[in-house]
Design a protein around this motif. Structure first.
Motif, PDB file in Angstrom:
ATOM      1  N   ARG A 262       0.824  -1.207   0.000  1.00  0.00           N
ATOM      2  CA  ARG A 262       0.000   0.000   0.000  1.00  0.00           C
ATOM      3  C   ARG A 262       0.864   1.266   0.000  1.00  0.00           C
ATOM      4  NH1 ARG A 262      -2.635  -0.985   4.238  1.00  0.00           N
ATOM      5  NH2 ARG A 262      -4.309  -2.138   3.218  1.00  0.00           N
ATOM      6  N   THR A 263       1.975   1.245   0.751  1.00  0.00           N
ATOM      7  CA  THR A 263       2.799   2.457   0.870  1.00  0.00           C
ATOM      8  C   THR A 263       3.418   2.877  -0.462  1.00  0.00           C
ATOM      9  OG1 THR A 263       3.250   1.981   3.184  1.00  0.00           O
ATOM     10  CG2 THR A 263       4.767   3.485   2.065  1.00  0.00           C
ATOM     11  N   PRO A 264       4.179   2.023  -1.163  1.00  0.00           N
ATOM     12  CA  PRO A 264       4.739   2.481  -2.449  1.00  0.00           C
ATOM     13  C   PRO A 264       3.666   2.775  -3.502  1.00  0.00           C
ATOM     14  CG  PRO A 264       5.161   0.149  -2.102  1.00  0.00           C
ATOM     15  CD  PRO A 264       4.646   0.672  -0.811  1.00  0.00           C
ATOM     16  N   LEU A 265       2.566   2.060  -3.464  1.00  0.00           N
ATOM     17  CA  LEU A 265       1.494   2.354  -4.411  1.00  0.00           C
ATOM     18  C   LEU A 265       0.869   3.719  -4.125  1.00  0.00           C
ATOM     19  CD1 LEU A 265      -0.294  -1.120  -4.719  1.00  0.00           C
ATOM     20  CD2 LEU A 265       1.000   0.070  -6.489  1.00  0.00           C
ATOM     21  N   THR A 266       0.706   4.033  -2.846  1.00  0.00           N
ATOM     22  CA  THR A 266       0.153   5.344  -2.493  1.00  0.00           C
ATOM     23  C   THR A 266       1.084   6.462  -2.912  1.00  0.00           C
ATOM     24  OG1 THR A 266      -1.006   4.355  -0.616  1.00  0.00           O
ATOM     25  CG2 THR A 266      -0.698   6.734  -0.580  1.00  0.00           C
ATOM     26  N   LEU A 267       2.404   6.269  -2.655  1.00  0.00           N
ATOM     27  CA  LEU A 267       3.375   7.290  -3.066  1.00  0.00           C
ATOM     28  C   LEU A 267       3.368   7.469  -4.584  1.00  0.00           C
ATOM     29  CD1 LEU A 267       6.390   6.388  -0.765  1.00  0.00           C
ATOM     30  CD2 LEU A 267       4.835   8.333  -0.545  1.00  0.00           C
ATOM     31  N   LEU A 268       3.305   6.367  -5.311  1.00  0.00           N
ATOM     32  CA  LEU A 268       3.300   6.446  -6.775  1.00  0.00           C
ATOM     33  C   LEU A 268       2.042   7.157  -7.266  1.00  0.00           C
ATOM     34  CD1 LEU A 268       4.567   5.658  -9.484  1.00  0.00           C
ATOM     35  CD2 LEU A 268       3.400   3.459  -9.303  1.00  0.00           C
ATOM     36  N   ALA A 269       0.890   6.818  -6.717  1.00  0.00           N
ATOM     37  CA  ALA A 269      -0.353   7.471  -7.136  1.00  0.00           C
ATOM     38  C   ALA A 269      -0.337   8.953  -6.788  1.00  0.00           C
ATOM     39  CB  ALA A 269      -1.547   6.777  -6.468  1.00  0.00           C
ATOM     40  N   THR A 270       0.205   9.317  -5.614  1.00  0.00           N
ATOM     41  CA  THR A 270       0.247  10.727  -5.204  1.00  0.00           C
ATOM     42  C   THR A 270       1.127  11.538  -6.140  1.00  0.00           C
ATOM     43  OG1 THR A 270      -0.111  10.080  -2.902  1.00  0.00           O
ATOM     44  CG2 THR A 270       0.798  12.279  -3.305  1.00  0.00           C
ATOM     45  N   GLU A 271       2.305  11.019  -6.455  1.00  0.00           N
ATOM     46  CA  GLU A 271       3.210  11.750  -7.352  1.00  0.00           C
ATOM     47  C   GLU A 271       2.582  11.958  -8.728  1.00  0.00           C
ATOM     48  OE1 GLU A 271       6.730   9.487  -7.411  1.00  0.00           O
ATOM     49  OE2 GLU A 271       7.416  10.118  -5.421  1.00  0.00           O
ATOM     50  N   LEU A 272       1.905  10.928  -9.241  1.00  0.00           N
ATOM     51  CA  LEU A 272       1.292  11.074 -10.557  1.00  0.00           C
ATOM     52  C   LEU A 272       0.117  12.056 -10.518  1.00  0.00           C
ATOM     53  CD1 LEU A 272       1.335   7.343 -11.754  1.00  0.00           C
ATOM     54  CD2 LEU A 272       2.859   9.205 -12.435  1.00  0.00           C
ATOM     55  N   GLU A 273      -0.672  12.038  -9.437  1.00  0.00           N
ATOM     56  CA  GLU A 273      -1.780  12.987  -9.325  1.00  0.00           C
ATOM     57  C   GLU A 273      -1.285  14.421  -9.232  1.00  0.00           C
ATOM     58  OE1 GLU A 273      -4.053  11.785  -6.000  1.00  0.00           O
ATOM     59  OE2 GLU A 273      -4.909  10.000  -6.978  1.00  0.00           O
ATOM     60  N   LEU A 274      -0.220  14.637  -8.448  1.00  0.00           N
ATOM     61  CA  LEU A 274       0.342  15.989  -8.346  1.00  0.00           C
ATOM     62  C   LEU A 274       0.887  16.454  -9.686  1.00  0.00           C
ATOM     63  CD1 LEU A 274       2.188  15.774  -4.890  1.00  0.00           C
ATOM     64  CD2 LEU A 274       0.058  16.988  -5.417  1.00  0.00           C
ATOM     65  N   ALA A 275       1.467  15.541 -10.433  1.00  0.00           N
ATOM     66  CA  ALA A 275       2.016  15.927 -11.731  1.00  0.00           C
ATOM     67  C   ALA A 275       0.930  16.307 -12.725  1.00  0.00           C
ATOM     68  CB  ALA A 275       2.859  14.788 -12.300  1.00  0.00           C
ATOM     69  N   LEU A 276      -0.289  15.806 -12.538  1.00  0.00           N
ATOM     70  CA  LEU A 276      -1.373  16.085 -13.471  1.00  0.00           C
ATOM     71  C   LEU A 276      -2.231  17.277 -13.062  1.00  0.00           C
ATOM     72  CD1 LEU A 276      -2.551  12.427 -14.194  1.00  0.00           C
ATOM     73  CD2 LEU A 276      -1.239  13.917 -15.703  1.00  0.00           C
ATOM     74  N   ARG A 277      -2.012  17.859 -11.880  1.00  0.00           N
ATOM     75  CA  ARG A 277      -2.870  18.950 -11.419  1.00  0.00           C
ATOM     76  C   ARG A 277      -2.618  20.255 -12.179  1.00  0.00           C
ATOM     77  NH1 ARG A 277      -3.427  18.494  -4.810  1.00  0.00           N
ATOM     78  NH2 ARG A 277      -4.661  16.557  -4.816  1.00  0.00           N
ATOM     79  N   ARG A 278      -1.392  20.502 -12.566  1.00  0.00           N
ATOM     80  CA  ARG A 278      -1.077  21.733 -13.296  1.00  0.00           C
ATOM     81  C   ARG A 278       0.028  21.431 -14.290  1.00  0.00           C
ATOM     82  NH1 ARG A 278       3.656  23.859 -11.429  1.00  0.00           N
ATOM     83  NH2 ARG A 278       4.396  23.116  -9.381  1.00  0.00           N
ATOM     84  N   PRO A 279       0.192  22.283 -15.259  1.00  0.00           N
ATOM     85  CA  PRO A 279       1.256  22.058 -16.237  1.00  0.00           C
ATOM     86  C   PRO A 279       2.617  22.048 -15.566  1.00  0.00           C
ATOM     87  CG  PRO A 279      -0.302  23.671 -17.049  1.00  0.00           C
ATOM     88  CD  PRO A 279      -0.660  23.460 -15.613  1.00  0.00           C
ATOM     89  N   ARG A 280       3.482  21.179 -16.024  1.00  0.00           N
ATOM     90  CA  ARG A 280       4.814  21.017 -15.465  1.00  0.00           C
ATOM     91  C   ARG A 280       5.848  21.274 -16.554  1.00  0.00           C
ATOM     92  NH1 ARG A 280       4.761  20.367  -9.783  1.00  0.00           N
ATOM     93  NH2 ARG A 280       2.776  19.386  -9.249  1.00  0.00           N
TER      94      ARG A 280
END
Length: 483
Positions: A262-280
């Motif tokens: 659960r921990t690495p999956l949560t970190l991976l999902a969080t990083e991808l969601e943050l990357a999609l919130r605004r243009p990078r």
């Protein structure tokens, strides 16, 4: 072309107790029939012997009278139940006692034999009942001489067998009744014994049916005996206990694996969601992808560790003979090169020619995990040794660190279990679990000695333990390959 299903014989589809009773009854029938036949033959022999003695006495008188020319009615007076005939070489009746038919009592074949030597024969059958059953005794008047035409050639003495046959028929009836009664009683007793003997098996079956429906913690009621059924019950209880333990371990494994994944999956999902919130920007996206790749690599490593922990035991037909000396030397050299360690910090002392049966990849993974733990949590120098002892190969990895907490040592091989000082460092807590699983699947034994405290996991062998004065020593005992 579809295969036809092979039908079992009908008798094999019957209940076991019925087959047992049927087999027992068949065996009893053979025994009783044999015993009855023996009794019948002995009684018939005794009765026939008495008749033969009477016939021999009567025949002696007849033969003497025929040889001397004495009138036969004078010498062999008629006695009720006794008969006689005087025959020539053509099987014609020259003289006979009253009450006999006009033809000869002998067949042509019997007459041919009677011209040379005495002949005993029966006329009439025991079953069905004959109207005139006779026992015959034919004797040649002049053995070895050719009788003249019309001259006496053979004397025939006969006696009725009515009483003898009646006694034998009564004996057969009594034996048949006695055997049927004995067979019925034996079958009834055998059925009750078979049912009593198989009653525990039926109880085991009903308990197994409960277990099949999902019941847990069920144990069979085993009688306090030491017969085959009791031993089967104890074995089944041991199997059920092992099955419950395996289910508990499986549930614990699933829970622990879910927690750790659960921990690495949560970190991976969080990083991808943050990357999609605004243009990078390109560097930001590259940094996010690198972090996701690192998390993915951690997930892959964790999945590999979980698969290794669940490895099945080594099968002899698929295992290989491994040159353990070369494997250890190569692993230490590559690890030293990759970690940039000095020769005096990490070195290997392996006896030449050590071989074991198993899988080189799994054993290499176990040794690599021990080296990782020694470098991460121990202290230099780190020594890998291997030598042969009592038909085994002893592989040890020793470091000179402070050692493990004695309270943690019994739990060192538990999955996802980590000592308090190691919780702040990278890792999953599966290193020693993998080592223990690999050693166990290779039919070996794992031992850990740290800070003077010694712990054995899955004890198998009576090889003495090594107690180094300081640091931590992890020992793998593996069966040596047969030469």
């Amino acid at each position: 072309m579809s295969r036809r299903r092979v039908q079992k014989p009908r008798w094999r589809r019957l209940p076991l107790r019925v087959r047992l009773v049927a087999g027992f009854a068949a065996a009893m029938l053979v025994v009783l029939t044999g015993a009855g036949a023996f009794v019948y033959l002995r009684v018939r022999y005794a009765l026939d012997l008495r008749l033969d003695q009477d016939l021999a006495a009567q025949s002696a008188q007849l033969t003497d009278a025929a040889r001397t020319g004495t009138p036969l009615p004078t010498v062999a007076r008629t006695v009720p139940g006794e008969y006689w005939q005087l025959l020539d070489a053509g099987n014609h009746v020259l003289a006979a006692s009253p009450g006999l038919p006009a033809d000869s009592l002998l067949t042509p074949e019997q007459l041919d034999r009677a011209l040379r030597l005495p002949v005993r024969a029966d006329r009439g059958t025991l079953l069905p009942i004959s109207p005139r059953p006779l026992r015959l005794y034919a004797v040649p008047v002049q053995p070895g001489a050719a009788p003249a035409a019309g001259q006496p050639a053979v004397t025939v003495a006969a006696v009725r067998r009515d009483q003898r046959d009646e006694a034998l028929r009564e004996l057969i009836a009594q034996l048949a009744l006695a055997n049927l009664a004995a067979l019925a009683i034996a079958s009834l007793v055998g059925y009750r014994l078979a049912r009593a003997a198989l009653a525990p098996v039926e109880r085991y079956r009903s308990e197994a049916a409960r277990i099949a429906t999902g019941a847990t913690g069920v144990r069979l009621a085993v009688p306090a005996t030491d017969d085959e059924i009791a031993r089967l019950g104890r074995t089944l209880n041991d199997m059920l206990a092992a099955q419950d333990a395996a289910l508990d371990r499986e549930r614990q494994f699933i829970n622990d694996a879910s927690h750790e994944l659960r921990t690495p999956l949560t970190l991976l999902a969080t990083e991808l969601e943050l990357a999609l919130r605004r243009p990078r920007t390109a560097p930001e996206l590259e940094h996010t992808i690198q972090n996701a790749a690192a998390d993915t690599a951690d997930l892959i490593a964790l999945a590999d560790d979980l698969l290794t922990v669940g490895t099945q035991p080594v099968q002899d037909e698929s295992a290989h003979t491994i040159d353990l000396t070369a494997l250890l030397t190569d692993l230490v050299d590559r690890y030293r090169t990759g970690a940039g360690a000095q020769l005096d910090v990490l070195h290997c002392q392996a006896e030449p020619g050590l071989t074991v049966r198993g899988y080189a990849t799994r054993l290499g993974r176990a040794v690599t995990n021990l080296l990782d733990n020694a470098c991460r949590y121990g202290g230099p120098p780190i020594t890998v040794t291997a030598h042969r002892v009592d038909g085994l190969v002893r592989v040890t990895v020793h470091d000179s660190g402070t050692g493990m907490d004695p309270g943690f040592l019994p739990h060192a091989t538990e999955r996802f279990r980590r000592a308090d000082p190691a919780r702040t460092s990278p890792g999953t807590g599966l290193g020693l679990s993998i080592v223990d699983a690999v050693v166990h699947t290779h039919h070996g034994e794992l031992r850990i000695c740290s800070a003077g405290v010694h712990q054995r996991f899955h004890p198998r062998f009576d090889v003495p333990c090594e107690h180094p004065p300081d640091g931590t020593t992890v020992t793998m005992l593996l069966p040596a390959a047969r030469r």
